[in-house]
Design a protein around this motif. Sequence first.
Motif, PDB file in Angstrom:
ATOM      1  N   HIS A  16     122.062  14.825  61.954  1.00  0.00           N
ATOM      2  CA  HIS A  16     122.791  14.661  60.692  1.00  0.00           C
ATOM      3  C   HIS A  16     122.785  15.944  59.866  1.00  0.00           C
ATOM      4  CE1 HIS A  16     123.006  10.358  61.442  1.00  0.00           C
ATOM      5  NE2 HIS A  16     121.718  10.396  61.740  1.00  0.00           N
ATOM      6  N   GLY A  17     122.943  17.086  60.519  1.00  0.00           N
ATOM      7  CA  GLY A  17     123.010  18.360  59.817  1.00  0.00           C
ATOM      8  C   GLY A  17     121.670  18.952  59.425  1.00  0.00           C
ATOM      9  N   VAL A  18     120.564  18.367  59.877  1.00  0.00           N
ATOM     10  CA  VAL A  18     119.236  18.869  59.564  1.00  0.00           C
ATOM     11  C   VAL A  18     118.583  19.332  60.865  1.00  0.00           C
ATOM     12  CG1 VAL A  18     116.971  18.303  58.609  1.00  0.00           C
ATOM     13  CG2 VAL A  18     119.017  17.263  57.639  1.00  0.00           C
ATOM     14  N   GLU A  19     118.146  20.589  60.894  1.00  0.00           N
ATOM     15  CA  GLU A  19     117.454  21.115  62.073  1.00  0.00           C
ATOM     16  C   GLU A  19     115.973  20.744  61.977  1.00  0.00           C
ATOM     17  OE1 GLU A  19     118.096  25.285  62.410  1.00  0.00           O
ATOM     18  OE2 GLU A  19     120.200  25.045  62.951  1.00  0.00           O
ATOM     19  N   ILE A  20     115.476  20.080  63.003  1.00  0.00           N
ATOM     20  CA  ILE A  20     114.093  19.620  63.026  1.00  0.00           C
ATOM     21  C   ILE A  20     113.383  20.283  64.192  1.00  0.00           C
ATOM     22  CG2 ILE A  20     112.605  17.603  63.303  1.00  0.00           C
ATOM     23  CD1 ILE A  20     114.942  15.959  62.109  1.00  0.00           C
ATOM     24  N   ASP A  21     112.271  20.943  63.918  1.00  0.00           N
ATOM     25  CA  ASP A  21     111.437  21.523  64.969  1.00  0.00           C
ATOM     26  C   ASP A  21     110.365  20.496  65.308  1.00  0.00           C
ATOM     27  OD1 ASP A  21     112.764  24.040  64.860  1.00  0.00           O
ATOM     28  OD2 ASP A  21     111.623  24.509  63.055  1.00  0.00           O
ATOM     29  N   TYR A  22     110.165  20.244  66.600  1.00  0.00           N
ATOM     30  CA  TYR A  22     109.146  19.271  66.993  1.00  0.00           C
ATOM     31  C   TYR A  22     108.394  19.772  68.215  1.00  0.00           C
ATOM     32  CZ  TYR A  22     112.350  17.732  70.658  1.00  0.00           C
ATOM     33  OH  TYR A  22     113.175  17.676  71.752  1.00  0.00           O
ATOM     34  N   CYS A  23     107.170  19.289  68.346  1.00  0.00           N
ATOM     35  CA  CYS A  23     106.307  19.682  69.448  1.00  0.00           C
ATOM     36  C   CYS A  23     106.344  18.595  70.519  1.00  0.00           C
ATOM     37  CB  CYS A  23     104.876  19.877  68.954  1.00  0.00           C
ATOM     38  SG  CYS A  23     103.726  20.307  70.279  1.00  0.00           S
ATOM     39  N   PRO A  24     106.719  18.937  71.748  1.00  0.00           N
ATOM     40  CA  PRO A  24     106.757  17.923  72.799  1.00  0.00           C
ATOM     41  C   PRO A  24     105.352  17.504  73.258  1.00  0.00           C
ATOM     42  CG  PRO A  24     107.289  20.072  73.696  1.00  0.00           C
ATOM     43  CD  PRO A  24     107.162  20.239  72.212  1.00  0.00           C
ATOM     44  N   ASN A  25     104.349  18.298  72.932  1.00  0.00           N
ATOM     45  CA  ASN A  25     102.990  18.003  73.360  1.00  0.00           C
ATOM     46  C   ASN A  25     102.277  17.043  72.396  1.00  0.00           C
ATOM     47  OD1 ASN A  25     100.668  18.253  74.958  1.00  0.00           O
ATOM     48  ND2 ASN A  25      99.875  19.886  73.659  1.00  0.00           N
ATOM     49  N   CYS A  26     102.137  17.433  71.135  1.00  0.00           N
ATOM     50  CA  CYS A  26     101.422  16.592  70.163  1.00  0.00           C
ATOM     51  C   CYS A  26     102.365  15.730  69.332  1.00  0.00           C
ATOM     52  CB  CYS A  26     100.559  17.454  69.251  1.00  0.00           C
ATOM     53  SG  CYS A  26     101.466  18.454  68.039  1.00  0.00           S
ATOM     54  N   ARG A  27     103.680  15.894  69.531  1.00  0.00           N
ATOM     55  CA  ARG A  27     104.716  15.136  68.830  1.00  0.00           C
ATOM     56  C   ARG A  27     104.742  15.397  67.327  1.00  0.00           C
ATOM     57  NH1 ARG A  27     107.473  11.404  71.594  1.00  0.00           N
ATOM     58  NH2 ARG A  27     107.728  10.101  69.755  1.00  0.00           N
ATOM     59  N   GLY A  28     104.227  16.548  66.909  1.00  0.00           N
ATOM     60  CA  GLY A  28     104.295  16.943  65.509  1.00  0.00           C
ATOM     61  C   GLY A  28     105.712  17.329  65.134  1.00  0.00           C
ATOM     62  N   ILE A  29     106.074  17.084  63.892  1.00  0.00           N
ATOM     63  CA  ILE A  29     107.407  17.405  63.389  1.00  0.00           C
ATOM     64  C   ILE A  29     107.239  18.427  62.285  1.00  0.00           C
ATOM     65  CG2 ILE A  29     109.426  16.507  62.192  1.00  0.00           C
ATOM     66  CD1 ILE A  29     108.861  13.825  63.569  1.00  0.00           C
ATOM     67  N   TRP A  30     107.990  19.514  62.381  1.00  0.00           N
ATOM     68  CA  TRP A  30     107.867  20.609  61.434  1.00  0.00           C
ATOM     69  C   TRP A  30     109.232  20.870  60.809  1.00  0.00           C
ATOM     70  CZ3 TRP A  30     102.930  21.308  60.802  1.00  0.00           C
ATOM     71  CH2 TRP A  30     102.089  20.972  61.845  1.00  0.00           C
ATOM     72  N   LEU A  31     109.271  20.868  59.492  1.00  0.00           N
ATOM     73  CA  LEU A  31     110.511  21.067  58.758  1.00  0.00           C
ATOM     74  C   LEU A  31     110.453  22.396  58.019  1.00  0.00           C
ATOM     75  CD1 LEU A  31     110.821  17.506  57.201  1.00  0.00           C
ATOM     76  CD2 LEU A  31     112.002  18.371  59.213  1.00  0.00           C
ATOM     77  N   ASP A  32     111.577  23.088  57.985  1.00  0.00           N
ATOM     78  CA  ASP A  32     111.682  24.327  57.224  1.00  0.00           C
ATOM     79  C   ASP A  32     111.987  23.993  55.764  1.00  0.00           C
ATOM     80  OD1 ASP A  32     111.300  25.823  59.548  1.00  0.00           O
ATOM     81  OD2 ASP A  32     113.448  25.893  59.986  1.00  0.00           O
ATOM     82  N   ARG A  33     111.939  25.007  54.937  1.00  0.00           N
ATOM     83  CA  ARG A  33     112.191  24.828  53.507  1.00  0.00           C
ATOM     84  C   ARG A  33     113.559  24.169  53.298  1.00  0.00           C
ATOM     85  NH1 ARG A  33     110.355  27.598  48.782  1.00  0.00           N
ATOM     86  NH2 ARG A  33     109.028  28.819  50.175  1.00  0.00           N
ATOM     87  N   GLY A  34     113.574  23.141  52.487  1.00  0.00           N
ATOM     88  CA  GLY A  34     114.816  22.480  52.125  1.00  0.00           C
ATOM     89  C   GLY A  34     115.223  21.342  53.063  1.00  0.00           C
ATOM     90  N   GLU A  35     114.639  21.272  54.243  1.00  0.00           N
ATOM     91  CA  GLU A  35     115.059  20.225  55.194  1.00  0.00           C
ATOM     92  C   GLU A  35     114.567  18.844  54.767  1.00  0.00           C
ATOM     93  OE1 GLU A  35     115.534  22.970  59.169  1.00  0.00           O
ATOM     94  OE2 GLU A  35     113.665  21.859  58.898  1.00  0.00           O
TER      95      GLU A  35
END
Length: 88
Positions: A16-35
């Motif tokens: 939905h227009g938001v880039e989400i970084d995620y870890c395939p190993n620990c399944r952590g989700i990391w968002l950049d500023r503003g996301e």
Amino acid sequence: MKCPNCNETLLMSEKHGVEIDYCPNCRGIWLDRGELDKIIEHSADHYSRKDNYESDYKKYGYNDYDKDYYKRHPHKKKKSFLNDFFDF
């Protein structure tokens, strides 16, 4: 970019227009500023319409959960439209 938890290479997904970084190993989700702000804005827009609120209420079965539900089914989580963002 590396995962701060396990040092695995992060994967990127766009929802939905938001880039989400995620870890395939620990399944952590990391968002950049503003996301996170974009996700919150999307949820506010989504639930500002009564039709969406009522359809989600029926679709995700919020009324199926009584106070003893989690004692009988401890591992089942409620779902919401945010699962579309975080369906890794």
